[in-house]
Design a protein around this motif. Structure first.
Motif, PDB file in Angstrom:
ATOM      1  N   GLU A  75       1.047  -1.226   0.102  1.00 52.34           N
ATOM      2  CA  GLU A  75       0.008   0.091   0.139  1.00 52.34           C
ATOM      3  C   GLU A  75       0.930   1.229   0.038  1.00 52.34           C
ATOM      4  O   GLU A  75       0.661   2.108  -0.769  1.00 52.34           O
ATOM      5  CB  GLU A  75      -0.870  -0.186   1.288  1.00 52.34           C
ATOM      6  CG  GLU A  75      -2.010  -1.111   1.050  1.00 52.34           C
ATOM      7  CD  GLU A  75      -2.886  -1.222   2.332  1.00 52.34           C
ATOM      8  OE1 GLU A  75      -2.612  -0.805   3.270  1.00 52.34           O
ATOM      9  OE2 GLU A  75      -4.148  -1.859   2.210  1.00 52.34           O
ATOM     10  N   ARG A  76       1.985   1.072   0.727  1.00 53.44           N
ATOM     11  CA  ARG A  76       2.854   2.457   0.785  1.00 53.44           C
ATOM     12  C   ARG A  76       3.570   2.584  -0.644  1.00 53.44           C
ATOM     13  O   ARG A  76       3.811   3.617  -1.186  1.00 53.44           O
ATOM     14  CB  ARG A  76       3.840   2.386   1.813  1.00 53.44           C
ATOM     15  CG  ARG A  76       3.485   2.495   3.186  1.00 53.44           C
ATOM     16  CD  ARG A  76       4.779   2.616   4.269  1.00 53.44           C
ATOM     17  NE  ARG A  76       5.516   1.437   4.314  1.00 53.44           N
ATOM     18  CZ  ARG A  76       5.039   0.513   5.181  1.00 53.44           C
ATOM     19  NH1 ARG A  76       4.081   0.567   6.033  1.00 53.44           N
ATOM     20  NH2 ARG A  76       6.045  -0.728   5.271  1.00 53.44           N
ATOM     21  N   GLN A  79       1.208   4.232  -3.595  1.00 53.93           N
ATOM     22  CA  GLN A  79       0.633   5.623  -3.280  1.00 53.93           C
ATOM     23  C   GLN A  79       1.130   6.694  -4.163  1.00 53.93           C
ATOM     24  O   GLN A  79       0.249   7.630  -4.463  1.00 53.93           O
ATOM     25  CB  GLN A  79       1.022   6.151  -1.783  1.00 53.93           C
ATOM     26  CG  GLN A  79       0.414   5.556  -0.728  1.00 53.93           C
ATOM     27  CD  GLN A  79       0.868   5.804   0.338  1.00 53.93           C
ATOM     28  OE1 GLN A  79       1.771   6.612   0.875  1.00 53.93           O
ATOM     29  NE2 GLN A  79       0.067   5.270   1.737  1.00 53.93           N
ATOM     30  N   ASP A  80       2.085   6.184  -5.045  1.00 60.28           N
ATOM     31  CA  ASP A  80       2.450   7.320  -6.182  1.00 60.28           C
ATOM     32  C   ASP A  80       1.382   7.324  -7.245  1.00 60.28           C
ATOM     33  O   ASP A  80       0.708   6.494  -7.268  1.00 60.28           O
ATOM     34  CB  ASP A  80       3.798   6.659  -6.703  1.00 60.28           C
ATOM     35  CG  ASP A  80       4.782   6.905  -5.880  1.00 60.28           C
ATOM     36  OD1 ASP A  80       4.672   7.429  -4.826  1.00 60.28           O
ATOM     37  OD2 ASP A  80       5.996   6.408  -6.322  1.00 60.28           O
ATOM     38  N   SER A  81       1.433   8.665  -7.675  1.00 59.30           N
ATOM     39  CA  SER A  81       0.339   8.688  -8.936  1.00 59.30           C
ATOM     40  C   SER A  81       0.921   9.254 -10.179  1.00 59.30           C
ATOM     41  O   SER A  81       1.689  10.372  -9.689  1.00 59.30           O
ATOM     42  CB  SER A  81      -0.678   9.568  -8.412  1.00 59.30           C
ATOM     43  OG  SER A  81      -1.545   9.491  -9.701  1.00 59.30           O
TER      44      SER A  81
END
Length: 209
Positions: A75-76, A79-81
């Motif tokens: 999940e960490r 997190q990038d988009s």
């Protein structure tokens, strides 16, 4: 009588889990007795049984933590988009689990920790309780990774007409395979996985077909 703080209770539970994990990683689940755990942590039976009813309870708690760390690492990393490509994503996940900081936090040699995870997986074949715990955790992982694959498609970097769930399962299997290989042989770190995936992703599929 003075009340025991939650911080103290949490620290004692952590002490027991860490000691049990060292025993299990060293000697295996079946060769480790509760007496071995008591000796490792330096506590009385009453102190340990206050937190855990027995060895199976300890194994379930350790299994839940291991799966939780995998999910949190994913999940960490996601997190990038836009989301990182599979080589970067899975590389971050395994580094979170088996990097230097993780080794200090877990108090276990990284290869020993990988072996402990593999033991947990094998134990699900005989324990219905553990199988249910890991089955539920795997379902959560599969859904999360499928959502990530959907983001690849939305961002235009995934063009293959393959169901998101199939790709998600392949990504999870890649991470599981690395953990197993690392536990058995210990001869290749996360950078090998990253580079290998990057190489596969660079294939010219038009020529291959």
């Amino acid at each position: 009588m003075a009340r025991v703080s939650q911080e103290h209770l949490d620290a004692r539970r952590r002490q027991i889990l860490d000691g049990a994990a060292r025993c299990f990683a060293r000697d295996g689940f079946h060769a480790t007795s509760m007496q071995d755990v008591l000796k490792e942590v330096g506590l009385s039976a009453g102190a340990v049984y206050r937190y855990f009813s027995g060895k199976e309870d300890l194994i379930a708690a350790i299994a839940g933590e291991a799966v939780g760390r995998v999910r949190q690492a994913f999940e960490r990393a996601a997190q990038d988009s836009p989301p990182p490509t599979p080589d970067v994503l899975i590389g971050r996940v395994v580094r979170t689990l088996f990097g230097d900081e993780a080794e200090k936090r877990q108090g276990l040699d990284r290869r020993a920790y990988a072996g402990l995870i593999v033991q947990v997986w094998s134990e699900t074949l005989r324990s219905e309780r553990l199988a249910a715990t890991l089955g539920q955790a795997y379902e959560g992982l599969r859904v999360s990774w499928a959502e990530l694959v959907g983001l690849y498609r939305v961002n235009g970097v995934l063009v293959a007409d393959v169901p998101d769930e199939h790709i998600a399962r392949a990504l999870i299997a890649t991470a599981q395979g690395f953990i197993t290989q690392f536990a058995l042989f210990g001869d290749a770190g996360p950078e090998f996985l990253e580079r290998g995936l990057r190489g596969l992703m660079s294939m010219d599929l038009q020529k291959a077909s």
